[in-house]
Design a protein around this motif. Structure first.
Motif, PDB file in Angstrom:
ATOM      1  N   LEU A 205       0.840  -1.194   0.000  1.00 13.28           N
ATOM      2  CA  LEU A 205       0.000   0.000   0.000  1.00 13.28           C
ATOM      3  C   LEU A 205       0.879   1.249   0.000  1.00 13.28           C
ATOM      4  O   LEU A 205       1.701   1.442   0.890  1.00 13.28           O
ATOM      5  N   LEU A 206       0.668   2.112  -1.009  1.00 15.23           N
ATOM      6  CA  LEU A 206       1.451   3.338  -1.136  1.00 15.23           C
ATOM      7  C   LEU A 206       0.672   4.588  -0.738  1.00 15.23           C
ATOM      8  O   LEU A 206       1.274   5.596  -0.368  1.00 15.23           O
ATOM      9  N   GLY A 207      -0.662   4.536  -0.840  1.00 18.03           N
ATOM     10  CA  GLY A 207      -1.407   5.743  -0.507  1.00 18.03           C
ATOM     11  C   GLY A 207      -2.832   5.695  -0.999  1.00 18.03           C
ATOM     12  O   GLY A 207      -3.458   4.624  -1.048  1.00 18.03           O
ATOM     13  N   PHE A 208      -3.325   6.866  -1.422  1.00 12.47           N
ATOM     14  CA  PHE A 208      -4.749   7.012  -1.667  1.00 12.47           C
ATOM     15  C   PHE A 208      -5.006   7.774  -2.970  1.00 12.47           C
ATOM     16  O   PHE A 208      -4.170   8.528  -3.461  1.00 12.47           O
ATOM     17  N   HIS A 209      -6.211   7.554  -3.474  1.00 11.86           N
ATOM     18  CA  HIS A 209      -6.660   8.198  -4.703  1.00 11.86           C
ATOM     19  C   HIS A 209      -8.075   8.727  -4.498  1.00 11.86           C
ATOM     20  O   HIS A 209      -8.888   8.107  -3.809  1.00 11.86           O
ATOM     21  N   PHE A 210      -8.362   9.894  -5.100  1.00 11.49           N
ATOM     22  CA  PHE A 210      -9.755  10.340  -5.168  1.00 11.49           C
ATOM     23  C   PHE A 210     -10.006  10.974  -6.524  1.00 11.49           C
ATOM     24  O   PHE A 210      -9.095  11.399  -7.225  1.00 11.49           O
ATOM     25  N   HIS A 211     -11.271  11.006  -6.896  1.00  7.48           N
ATOM     26  CA  HIS A 211     -11.711  11.681  -8.118  1.00  7.48           C
ATOM     27  C   HIS A 211     -13.066  12.281  -7.821  1.00  7.48           C
ATOM     28  O   HIS A 211     -13.993  11.568  -7.429  1.00  7.48           O
ATOM     29  N   VAL A 236      -4.276   8.149   9.810  1.00  8.42           N
ATOM     30  CA  VAL A 236      -3.728   6.797   9.650  1.00  8.42           C
ATOM     31  C   VAL A 236      -2.275   6.733  10.117  1.00  8.42           C
ATOM     32  O   VAL A 236      -1.808   5.679  10.573  1.00  8.42           O
ATOM     33  N   LYS A 237      -1.567   7.850  10.041  1.00  6.77           N
ATOM     34  CA  LYS A 237      -0.200   7.853  10.578  1.00  6.77           C
ATOM     35  C   LYS A 237      -0.224   7.795  12.097  1.00  6.77           C
ATOM     36  O   LYS A 237       0.537   7.041  12.718  1.00  6.77           O
ATOM     37  N   GLU A 238      -1.128   8.586  12.712  1.00  6.21           N
ATOM     38  CA  GLU A 238      -1.188   8.625  14.170  1.00  6.21           C
ATOM     39  C   GLU A 238      -1.748   7.329  14.767  1.00  6.21           C
ATOM     40  O   GLU A 238      -1.257   6.846  15.796  1.00  6.21           O
ATOM     41  N   LYS A 239      -2.758   6.750  14.110  1.00  7.96           N
ATOM     42  CA  LYS A 239      -3.459   5.604  14.700  1.00  7.96           C
ATOM     43  C   LYS A 239      -2.871   4.255  14.282  1.00  7.96           C
ATOM     44  O   LYS A 239      -2.964   3.274  15.030  1.00  7.96           O
ATOM     45  N   ILE A 240      -2.283   4.221  13.069  1.00  2.93           N
ATOM     46  CA  ILE A 240      -1.802   2.950  12.546  1.00  2.93           C
ATOM     47  C   ILE A 240      -0.292   2.949  12.346  1.00  2.93           C
ATOM     48  O   ILE A 240       0.352   1.904  12.345  1.00  2.93           O
ATOM     49  N   GLY A 241       0.274   4.139  12.168  1.00  2.99           N
ATOM     50  CA  GLY A 241       1.698   4.227  11.878  1.00  2.99           C
ATOM     51  C   GLY A 241       2.004   4.127  10.401  1.00  2.99           C
ATOM     52  O   GLY A 241       3.176   3.973  10.014  1.00  2.99           O
ATOM     53  N   PHE A 242       0.962   4.214   9.551  1.00  3.79           N
ATOM     54  CA  PHE A 242       1.170   4.144   8.097  1.00  3.79           C
ATOM     55  C   PHE A 242       1.453   5.537   7.548  1.00  3.79           C
ATOM     56  O   PHE A 242       0.682   6.476   7.764  1.00  3.79           O
ATOM     57  N   GLU A 243       2.577   5.668   6.841  1.00  2.00           N
ATOM     58  CA  GLU A 243       2.940   6.960   6.243  1.00  2.00           C
ATOM     59  C   GLU A 243       2.660   6.912   4.739  1.00  2.00           C
ATOM     60  O   GLU A 243       3.190   6.066   4.022  1.00  2.00           O
ATOM     61  N   THR A 244       1.816   7.819   4.286  1.00  2.00           N
ATOM     62  CA  THR A 244       1.376   7.850   2.892  1.00  2.00           C
ATOM     63  C   THR A 244       2.502   8.332   1.982  1.00  2.00           C
ATOM     64  O   THR A 244       3.079   9.399   2.212  1.00  2.00           O
ATOM     65  N   GLU A 245       2.782   7.560   0.955  1.00  2.00           N
ATOM     66  CA  GLU A 245       3.819   7.928  -0.008  1.00  2.00           C
ATOM     67  C   GLU A 245       3.269   8.588  -1.260  1.00  2.00           C
ATOM     68  O   GLU A 245       3.963   9.370  -1.910  1.00  2.00           O
ATOM     69  N   GLU A 246       2.020   8.271  -1.628  1.00  2.00           N
ATOM     70  CA  GLU A 246       1.441   8.825  -2.851  1.00  2.00           C
ATOM     71  C   GLU A 246       0.004   9.272  -2.607  1.00  2.00           C
ATOM     72  O   GLU A 246      -0.752   8.598  -1.902  1.00  2.00           O
ATOM     73  N   LEU A 247      -0.350  10.400  -3.232  1.00  2.00           N
ATOM     74  CA  LEU A 247      -1.723  10.903  -3.216  1.00  2.00           C
ATOM     75  C   LEU A 247      -2.106  11.261  -4.645  1.00  2.00           C
ATOM     76  O   LEU A 247      -1.523  12.163  -5.242  1.00  2.00           O
ATOM     77  N   ASN A 248      -3.083  10.547  -5.178  1.00  2.00           N
ATOM     78  CA  ASN A 248      -3.557  10.783  -6.534  1.00  2.00           C
ATOM     79  C   ASN A 248      -4.838  11.597  -6.446  1.00  2.00           C
ATOM     80  O   ASN A 248      -5.841  11.142  -5.890  1.00  2.00           O
ATOM     81  N   VAL A 249      -4.800  12.819  -7.007  1.00  2.00           N
ATOM     82  CA  VAL A 249      -5.935  13.748  -6.882  1.00  2.00           C
ATOM     83  C   VAL A 249      -6.843  13.722  -8.107  1.00  2.00           C
ATOM     84  O   VAL A 249      -7.734  14.563  -8.244  1.00  2.00           O
ATOM     85  N   GLY A 250      -6.628  12.760  -9.014  1.00  2.00           N
ATOM     86  CA  GLY A 250      -7.520  12.606 -10.158  1.00  2.00           C
ATOM     87  C   GLY A 250      -7.374  13.702 -11.185  1.00  2.00           C
ATOM     88  O   GLY A 250      -6.332  14.353 -11.304  1.00  2.00           O
ATOM     89  N   GLY A 251      -8.432  13.921 -11.929  1.00  2.00           N
ATOM     90  CA  GLY A 251      -8.440  14.945 -12.984  1.00  2.00           C
ATOM     91  C   GLY A 251      -9.779  15.647 -12.982  1.00  2.00           C
ATOM     92  O   GLY A 251     -10.195  16.189 -11.971  1.00  2.00           O
ATOM     93  N   GLY A 252     -10.464  15.626 -14.138  1.00  2.00           N
ATOM     94  CA  GLY A 252     -11.780  16.253 -14.216  1.00  2.00           C
ATOM     95  C   GLY A 252     -11.765  17.700 -14.646  1.00  2.00           C
ATOM     96  O   GLY A 252     -12.806  18.376 -14.604  1.00  2.00           O
ATOM     97  N   PHE A 253     -10.607  18.220 -15.071  1.00  2.00           N
ATOM     98  CA  PHE A 253     -10.495  19.626 -15.445  1.00  2.00           C
ATOM     99  C   PHE A 253     -11.277  19.874 -16.741  1.00  2.00           C
ATOM    100  O   PHE A 253     -11.119  19.168 -17.730  1.00  2.00           O
TER     101      PHE A 253
END
Length: 436
Positions: A205-211, A236-253
């Motif tokens: 798991l590297l991170g999260f995506h939204f659109h 998730v960093k505070e509660k699980i200790g998981f540090e997010t490496e990637e955030l995909n913010v989608g498109g839609g422009f």
């Protein structure tokens, strides 16, 4: 080719009165390739890729851009995107296979989809797709099991439904809480997914995506979603200790379909997104993750036009004049699907006086096969050519054989020189898969 009423081929030669698209005379293109005809400007695509590099990739460190290929995908498009240094995202096995056959570097492919099949996931694993955007817990478990069979660890992002409404048509709004896409922001669901992924041997798991939606002219929904996702990243960093490496913010422009549309430059979206991400990371004492954008329509939409030949003209006095064309719903379902609006010109009568208002009707046996209502035109007649603008996105990719109509060819234009990249479909092509 155009024909007169006796069936003889003829050519429009009044070039100064013709619509020139990307340095090419559209009437000459019709004489060469026929209609309906998709025409795509490679120069426009390259210009948009250059803007992405200048306004995003080169301006901000630790960023990435991928082309949302569902908007328009051919092997030639894969090659252009690859040359320009962008990745692509795919949402099906067919799109993935197109990238494979085009020789696209698969490590630069992101695989989306809300119900990926076993065959599609297996293809993604075996072809070494760079990222899988996981949509649900069933898919997570399936991906881990299939990856184990190949002894491969798959890099993933979780698609999150941020609960953000966007001002767009409901069929292309994707970020609201009631959505078929993604994992809802409910702690009991999402945190379970994160725990599961972290415990799986073949999942990284590297991170999260939204659109948040498509064809957007305002950045507010993106910024709202960014705030929500950064809160999640902190939690998730505070509660699980998981540090997010990637955030995909989608498109839609959004792009310009009509003169009423008010499209923005890429910077209007990415600059405040990047500023907000950095500010939140500073506030929460987080390492800024790699930020990924996924423009699709914004790259290809205005790069395309569609050319048709006018046939029947049906005037209903004091009601409406219908102009029949040799295409319609099968090559452009968007007006019937969600009331999309387009502008068009009569390609061989560009400098003639506007004298009438007409409705452009497709040839399918459907009352809803109406391409454009109340288009202002000069005096027109059968055999004239109409050019519909901004058809690069979701026309070729959504095309069908409804009424057993062959799909049009695709012609690419670069520096005024045309080349065929997809041939016209034939009746035999349509019947080729039938078994008797």
């Amino acid at each position: 080719m155009k024909r007169d009423l006796k069936g003889r081929l003829f050519t429009v030669i009044n070039r100064e009165n013709n619509f020139i698209f990307n340095g090419s005379d559209t009437v000459e293109l019709v004489n060469k390739y026929g209609t309906p005809l998709y025409v795509v400007s490679e120069d426009h695509i390259i210009d948009r890729c250059i803007e992405i590099k200048r306004s995003f990739l080169e301006k901000y460190e630790n960023t990435r851009a991928v082309y949302a290929s569902k908007a328009f995908l051919t092997k030639e498009m894969c090659k252009i995107v690859s040359r320009e240094g962008l990745g692509i995202d795919v949402v099906s096995g067919g799109e993935m296979y197109t990238a494979i056959k085009a020789g696209f570097p698969m490590e630069n492919v992101i695989f989306h989809g809300n119900n990926k099949t076993i065959d599609e996931i297996e293809l993604a694993i075996k072809s070494n797709v760079g990222r899988v955007v996981v949509d649900n817990l069933y898919e997570l478990e399936l991906l881990n099991a299939l990856a184990a069979e190949e002894n491969k660890v798959m890099d993933i992002l979780f698609r999150i439904t941020p609960g953000v409404d966007s001002y767009t048509h409901e069929y292309i709004s994707t970020g609201q809480i009631d959505s078929k896409f993604g994992i809802p922001l409910k702690e009991e669901i999402l945190f379970e997914a994160i725990y599961m992924a972290m415990d799986m041997e073949y999942i990284n798991l590297l991170g999260f995506h939204f659109h948040v939606g498509s064809q957007l002219f305002e950045n507010t929904s993106h910024l709202m979603a960014v705030d929500i996702l950064l809160e999640l990243i902190k939690d998730v960093k505070e509660k699980i200790g998981f540090e997010t490496e990637e955030l995909n913010v989608g498109g839609g422009f959004g792009i310009a379909y009509t003169k009423e549309d008010n499209p923005r430059g890429l910077s209007y979206f990415v600059d405040p997104i990047m500023e907000e991400i950095q500010n939140k990371c500073n506030e929460f004492d987080l390492k800024r993750p790699k930020v990924i954008i996924e423009p699709g329509r914004w790259i290809i939409g205005e790069a395309g036009i569609t050319l048709y030949t006018i046939g029947a003209i049906k005037e209903i006095p004091n009601v409406r004049t219908y102009i029949g064309i040799d295409g319609g719903l099968p090559d452009n379902p968007r007006p019937a699907l969600y009331k999309a609006h387009y502008e068009a010109v009569i390609a061989n009568k560009m400098n003639e006086e506007i004298v009438n208002k007409v409705t452009i009707a497709g040839k399918c046996c459907e009352s809803g096969d109406i391409l454009i209502k109340d288009l202002e035109v000069p005096e027109i007649e059968p055999g004239d050519i109409i050019a519909v603008k901004s058809t690069g996105a979701y026309n070729y990719s959504m095309a069908s054989n409804y009424n057993m109509i062959p799909r049009p060819p695709v012609v690419m234009i670069k520096d005024g020189v045309d080349r065929l990249v997809v041939r016209r479909e034939t009746y035999d092509d349509i019947l080729s898969r039938e078994v008797i």
